[in-house]
Design a protein around this motif. Structure first.
Motif, PDB file in Angstrom:
ATOM      1  N   TRP A  80      -1.558   5.326  -3.358  1.00  0.00           N
ATOM      2  CA  TRP A  80      -0.352   4.767  -3.569  1.00  0.00           C
ATOM      3  C   TRP A  80      -0.063   3.947  -2.387  1.00  0.00           C
ATOM      4  N   ILE A  81      -0.484   4.090  -1.255  1.00  0.00           N
ATOM      5  CA  ILE A  81      -0.446   3.409  -0.066  1.00  0.00           C
ATOM      6  C   ILE A  81      -0.988   2.019  -0.001  1.00  0.00           C
ATOM      7  N   THR A  82      -2.358   2.133  -0.556  1.00  0.00           N
ATOM      8  CA  THR A  82      -3.014   0.864  -0.759  1.00  0.00           C
ATOM      9  C   THR A  82      -2.300  -0.230  -1.692  1.00  0.00           C
ATOM     10  N   PHE A  83      -1.773   0.325  -2.698  1.00  0.00           N
ATOM     11  CA  PHE A  83      -0.975  -0.593  -4.076  1.00  0.00           C
ATOM     12  C   PHE A  83       0.351  -1.092  -3.191  1.00  0.00           C
ATOM     13  N   LEU A  84       0.900  -0.189  -2.450  1.00  0.00           N
ATOM     14  CA  LEU A  84       2.138  -0.702  -2.010  1.00  0.00           C
ATOM     15  C   LEU A  84       2.138  -1.568  -0.852  1.00  0.00           C
ATOM     16  N   ALA A  85       1.003  -1.390   0.081  1.00  0.00           N
ATOM     17  CA  ALA A  85       0.599  -2.329   1.067  1.00  0.00           C
ATOM     18  C   ALA A  85       0.133  -3.861   0.288  1.00  0.00           C
ATOM     19  N   SER A  86      -0.502  -3.553  -0.360  1.00  0.00           N
ATOM     20  CA  SER A  86      -1.040  -4.749  -1.309  1.00  0.00           C
ATOM     21  C   SER A  86       0.050  -5.384  -1.815  1.00  0.00           C
ATOM     22  N   SER A  87       1.088  -4.853  -2.307  1.00  0.00           N
ATOM     23  CA  SER A  87       2.493  -5.740  -3.063  1.00  0.00           C
ATOM     24  C   SER A  87       3.223  -6.148  -1.875  1.00  0.00           C
ATOM     25  N   LEU A  88       3.233  -5.633  -0.692  1.00  0.00           N
ATOM     26  CA  LEU A  88       4.253  -6.118   0.552  1.00  0.00           C
ATOM     27  C   LEU A  88       3.473  -7.570   1.009  1.00  0.00           C
ATOM     28  N   TYR A  96       1.410   7.704   6.509  1.00  0.00           N
ATOM     29  CA  TYR A  96       1.008   6.481   6.047  1.00  0.00           C
ATOM     30  C   TYR A  96       2.080   5.410   6.412  1.00  0.00           C
ATOM     31  N   TRP A  97       3.506   5.738   6.613  1.00  0.00           N
ATOM     32  CA  TRP A  97       4.444   4.526   6.454  1.00  0.00           C
ATOM     33  C   TRP A  97       4.195   3.544   7.710  1.00  0.00           C
ATOM     34  N   PRO A  98       3.838   4.120   8.653  1.00  0.00           N
ATOM     35  CA  PRO A  98       3.718   3.420   9.946  1.00  0.00           C
ATOM     36  C   PRO A  98       2.392   1.992   9.603  1.00  0.00           C
ATOM     37  N   ILE A  99       1.475   2.409   8.867  1.00  0.00           N
ATOM     38  CA  ILE A  99       0.449   1.699   8.397  1.00  0.00           C
ATOM     39  C   ILE A  99       0.931   0.438   7.343  1.00  0.00           C
ATOM     40  N   LEU A 100       2.122   0.525   6.925  1.00  0.00           N
ATOM     41  CA  LEU A 100       2.714  -0.473   6.220  1.00  0.00           C
ATOM     42  C   LEU A 100       3.290  -1.669   6.989  1.00  0.00           C
ATOM     43  N   THR A 101       3.665  -1.153   8.046  1.00  0.00           N
ATOM     44  CA  THR A 101       4.060  -2.256   9.116  1.00  0.00           C
ATOM     45  C   THR A 101       3.035  -3.508   9.325  1.00  0.00           C
ATOM     46  N   LEU A 102       1.885  -2.929   9.412  1.00  0.00           N
ATOM     47  CA  LEU A 102       0.863  -4.151   9.387  1.00  0.00           C
ATOM     48  C   LEU A 102       1.132  -5.123   8.247  1.00  0.00           C
ATOM     49  N   SER A 103       1.496  -4.801   7.154  1.00  0.00           N
ATOM     50  CA  SER A 103       1.899  -5.405   5.878  1.00  0.00           C
ATOM     51  C   SER A 103       2.949  -6.406   6.291  1.00  0.00           C
ATOM     52  N   THR A 104       3.801  -6.099   7.195  1.00  0.00           N
ATOM     53  CA  THR A 104       5.092  -6.958   7.419  1.00  0.00           C
ATOM     54  C   THR A 104       4.945  -7.645   8.501  1.00  0.00           C
ATOM     55  N   LEU A 105       3.889  -7.369   9.598  1.00  0.00           N
ATOM     56  CA  LEU A 105       3.932  -8.119  10.660  1.00  0.00           C
ATOM     57  C   LEU A 105       3.735  -9.705  10.367  1.00  0.00           C
ATOM     58  N   TYR A 126       4.669 -11.443   8.280  1.00  0.00           N
ATOM     59  CA  TYR A 126       6.498 -12.083   8.158  1.00  0.00           C
ATOM     60  C   TYR A 126       7.174 -12.348   9.274  1.00  0.00           C
ATOM     61  N   ILE A 127       6.914 -11.252  10.350  1.00  0.00           N
ATOM     62  CA  ILE A 127       7.649 -11.510  11.718  1.00  0.00           C
ATOM     63  C   ILE A 127       7.003 -12.792  12.515  1.00  0.00           C
ATOM     64  N   ILE A 128       5.780 -12.606  12.303  1.00  0.00           N
ATOM     65  CA  ILE A 128       5.207 -13.815  13.129  1.00  0.00           C
ATOM     66  C   ILE A 128       5.197 -15.120  12.782  1.00  0.00           C
ATOM     67  N   ARG A 129       5.002 -15.268  11.326  1.00  0.00           N
ATOM     68  CA  ARG A 129       5.083 -16.406  10.453  1.00  0.00           C
ATOM     69  C   ARG A 129       6.354 -16.290   9.402  1.00  0.00           C
ATOM     70  N   LYS A 130       6.627 -17.461   9.171  1.00  0.00           N
ATOM     71  CA  LYS A 130       7.686 -17.764   8.214  1.00  0.00           C
ATOM     72  C   LYS A 130       7.011 -18.296   6.963  1.00  0.00           C
ATOM     73  N   GLY A 131       6.915 -17.852   5.997  1.00  0.00           N
ATOM     74  CA  GLY A 131       6.013 -18.458   4.805  1.00  0.00           C
ATOM     75  C   GLY A 131       4.807 -18.305   4.846  1.00  0.00           C
ATOM     76  N   ASN A 132       3.905 -19.076   3.824  1.00  0.00           N
ATOM     77  CA  ASN A 132       2.802 -18.765   3.653  1.00  0.00           C
ATOM     78  C   ASN A 132       2.018 -20.114   3.317  1.00  0.00           C
ATOM     79  N   THR A 133       2.841 -21.096   3.399  1.00  0.00           N
ATOM     80  CA  THR A 133       2.241 -22.449   2.873  1.00  0.00           C
ATOM     81  C   THR A 133       1.177 -23.085   3.898  1.00  0.00           C
ATOM     82  N   ILE A 134       0.411 -23.906   3.364  1.00  0.00           N
ATOM     83  CA  ILE A 134      -0.528 -24.616   4.229  1.00  0.00           C
ATOM     84  C   ILE A 134      -0.002 -25.592   5.359  1.00  0.00           C
TER      85      ILE A 134
END
Length: 529
Positions: A183-191, A343-352, A354-362
């Motif tokens: 479940w943590i892999t699916f959730l991290a992928s979603s984030l 497993y919850w702290p691992i999800l922080t890697l999925s949100t980092l 968003y903190i460092i970069r705003k958006g994901n466009t080229i």
């Protein structure tokens, strides 16, 4: 071997962070290829090891394997009680089973259906189902690393690799048949894919269809999506998550809705013994006997709703804490196991990203420079304004806790919470040749409301518990004279690992269904502590 490969990845990520232009793009492609080759290589080795390993599962994983096999036989796994012998055949020791308050053990499926459906391909191929846990462990690490590369944040990618080095249980838990990695892999992928259409909602639905725990992040995630992407994205995410969850579970819901929902709610409301290391251990060990399972469940839901309101109100300050707040909420869970939090702290890697970069466009992607280090430092640096904001959040939290204190005092003195049974005395039969105790005499008084008293006994040792269930001793009851509201029990064990040591103190717990009482004893002094 895994750690060796991770060290190589870390070195390659550092090299990537020093490159720019065409060389950078070539290196990124090379890194992706290396990661894919590593997954195939490590997966193949684990596959071979899994084929030769003796199957030893947790009770949860054993039930899920049995449920998958029952489903393949055309039968509904929900509501069916599996025989203990079936679970023991998978190497589940008695100490790892989940005891019920009324006697016996939990032997029925208590999770949504993807928990066992995902094992079916492995069972059909006659592969050890535990291989799926190894696969998801490698997949999670690889996806996070690939995400950092894709977002041109290679200088941060070693964080993704370091997870397994600093949190070695990420691998060990999967080795021991703990299924949360799915479940943590699916959730991290979603984030990580929130900016995509449809996919993040589907992945969240799959995560929730694997286990119930993702529900604790759902309100925070919905607020995050609404504030960041708007109402259209929120509606899209919610619909796709609901559709993917319902489509997977609908066949079992239709075959027996009451049985299905009773099963998946059982982890929170089923009559099973309390274990874990959360705040509920004060009740489990008898220090606050009024705070039973319903009390902690109500408290947990109240704290959860409180944090949801605070998160919505202070979104600009707390927006990236959505993966941390569920940890605080779960501390109030009645049965708090390590895998519920780990497993919850691992999800922080999925949100980092968003903190460092705003958006994901080229256009928004730029090469790594010192400017981004400054931005990252500014994001984590606590200045006076940030400290004031933290105080504004902590003050209402502290006020809520202060308000709860009189509630504790009231409940402690409320006669309706007085125990219907009470252990009056515990006397060791005597030391055996090894200097330990394996027999105790327990005198129990009880209310006149109880007509037939039947009790089970569980013993907890002060300090670290190798087995969170404690020691279960057998008992022989001595009936009192007619009209006397007390019963004596002779409790004993032949299991040497359950013997009580002379210089240790213990908690004797007598229980049966809604009856429970505690007695603290120091074996050496033989006095009530």
């Amino acid at each position: 071997m895994i750690e060796f490969l991770l060290a190589i990845f870390g070195f390659l990520f550092i090299v990537l962070s020093t490159l720019s232009g065409k060389r950078r793009e070539i290196t990124k492609r090379f890194l992706r290829l290396v990661i894919i080759i590593a997954i195939i290589s490590v997966g193949s080795v684990i596959f071979l090891i899994g084929m030769s390993m003796k199957q030893t599962y947790t009770d949860e994983f054993a039930i899920e394997v049995l449920s998958a096999k029952r489903f393949l036989s055309g039968l509904n796994p929900y509501g069916f009680q599996y025989a203990l012998k079936s679970m023991e055949s998978y190497g589940v020791p008695l100490s790892s089973l989940t005891p019920k308050l009324s006697g016996g053990y939990v032997t029925n499926l208590q999770y949504p259906d993807l928990s066992f459906l995902i094992l079916i391909p492995f069972i059909l191929l006659h592969v050890n189902p535990e291989v799926v846990l190894f696969f998801f462990t490698l997949l999670l690490l690889s996806l996070i690393a690939l995400e950092f590369i894709e977002r041109d944040l290679a200088f941060m990618a070693p964080l993704a690799i370091a997870v397994s080095l600093f949190n070695i249980n990420l691998i060990f838990f999967s080795l021991n048949g703990i299924t949360d990695i799915i479940w943590i892999t699916f959730l991290a992928s979603s984030l990580m894919l929130l900016q995509k259409r449809y996919i993040p909602g589907i992945l969240f639905g799959l995560s929730l269809a694997s286990k119930q725990l993702p529900i604790f992040i759902l309100p925070f995630l919905l607020i995050f999506i609404y504030k960041r992407y708007g109402s259209r994205k929120l509606l899209e995410f919610t619909l796709m998550a609901a559709v993917s969850f319902i489509l997977l579970n609908l066949p079992f819901i239709m075959r027996g809705p009451t049985t299905f929902f009773t099963s998946i709610l059982a982890p929170e409301n089923a009559p099973i013994i309390g274990i874990g290391f959360g705040l509920s251990q004060f009740y489990i060990s008898g220090y606050i006997p009024f705070a039973d399972r319903e009390f902690f469940t109500t408290l947990m839901i109240s704290v959860w709703l409180f944090f949801v309101l605070i998160y919505a109100y202070k979104f600009d300050t707390l927006k990236y804490s959505l993966t941390a707040l569920p940890i605080i909420v779960l501390i109030f869970n009645f049965r708090l196991l390590e895998n519920y939090l780990m497993y919850w702290p691992i999800l922080t890697l999925s949100t980092l990203p968003y903190i460092i970069r705003k958006g994901n466009t080229i256009e928004q992607r730029k090469d790594f420079s010192f400017q981004f280090i400054q931005k990252f430092y500014q994001a984590i640096h606590l200045n006076s304004n940030k400290i004031k904001k933290i105080y504004r959040i902590m003050v209402p939290v502290m006020l809520v806790l202060i308000i709860l204190l009189p509630t504790f005092v009231f409940l402690e003195n409320d006669s309706s919470y007085k125990q219907k049974i009470k252990i009056e005395s515990v006397t060791p039969e005597g030391m055996n040749s090894t200097g330990s105790v394996n027999c105790l005499y327990v005198n129990v008084t009880y209310s006149s409301e109880i007509k037939n008293l039947s009790l089970r006994f569980r013993i907890l040792e002060d300090g670290f518990l190798n087995n969170p269930n404690g020691f279960f001793w057998n008992s022989t009851e001595f009936k009192p004279a007619s009209g006397k509201l007390y019963t004596s029990f002779h409790i004993h064990t032949n299991d040497t690992s359950y013997f009580l040591e002379e210089h240790n103190s213990y908690v004797i717990i007598a229980y049966n269904s809604n009856l429970e009482t505690w007695y603290h004893i120091d074996i050496g002094k033989n006095i009530n502590v």
